[in-house]
Motif scaffolding. Structure first.
Motif, short mmCIF file in Angstrom:
data_model
loop_
_atom_site.label_atom_id
_atom_site.label_comp_id
_atom_site.label_asym_id
_atom_site.label_seq_id
_atom_site.Cartn_x
_atom_site.Cartn_y
_atom_site.Cartn_z
N GLN A 110 32.98 52.58 33.96
CA GLN A 110 33.49 51.21 33.96
C GLN A 110 34.12 50.93 35.31
N TYR A 111 33.77 49.80 35.88
CA TYR A 111 34.31 49.37 37.17
C TYR A 111 35.20 48.15 36.95
N THR A 112 36.28 48.06 37.70
CA THR A 112 37.18 46.92 37.62
C THR A 112 37.25 46.26 38.99
N THR A 113 37.09 44.94 39.02
CA THR A 113 37.13 44.17 40.26
C THR A 113 38.39 43.31 40.30
N ARG A 114 38.70 42.80 41.50
CA ARG A 114 39.88 41.95 41.63
C ARG A 114 39.65 40.55 41.10
N LEU A 115 38.40 40.09 41.15
CA LEU A 115 38.04 38.74 40.70
C LEU A 115 37.05 38.81 39.55
N PRO A 116 36.89 37.72 38.79
CA PRO A 116 35.90 37.72 37.71
C PRO A 116 34.49 37.97 38.24
#
Length: 65
Positions: A22-28
């Motif tokens: 799972q990757y998490t980004t700063r923006l949608p």
């Protein structure tokens, strides 16, 4: 392999729906796609501001533009 995304999260899954990463980004996230298999996969994530991040299947950030 395929990607699912919702909000700021992208999930990289095997064809039988098992979660690999799972990757998490700063923006949608606007869209995401995967090429390759397993830890050799490359995941391209485009965010709502038009910027793109490329991740390896093992979770490393390869490039951000």
């Amino acid at each position: 392999m395929f990607c699912e995304w919702s909000g700021n999260h992208v999930q990289l899954r095997y064809d039988d729906r098992r979660l690999l990463r799972q990757y998490t980004t700063r923006l949608p996230v606007q869209c995401a796609q995967v090429t390759g298999e397993g830890n050799d996969a490359r995941v391209s994530v485009t965010m709502t501001n038009g910027r793109t991040a490329i991740y390896a299947g093992d979770g490393r950030l390869i490039r951000q533009a």
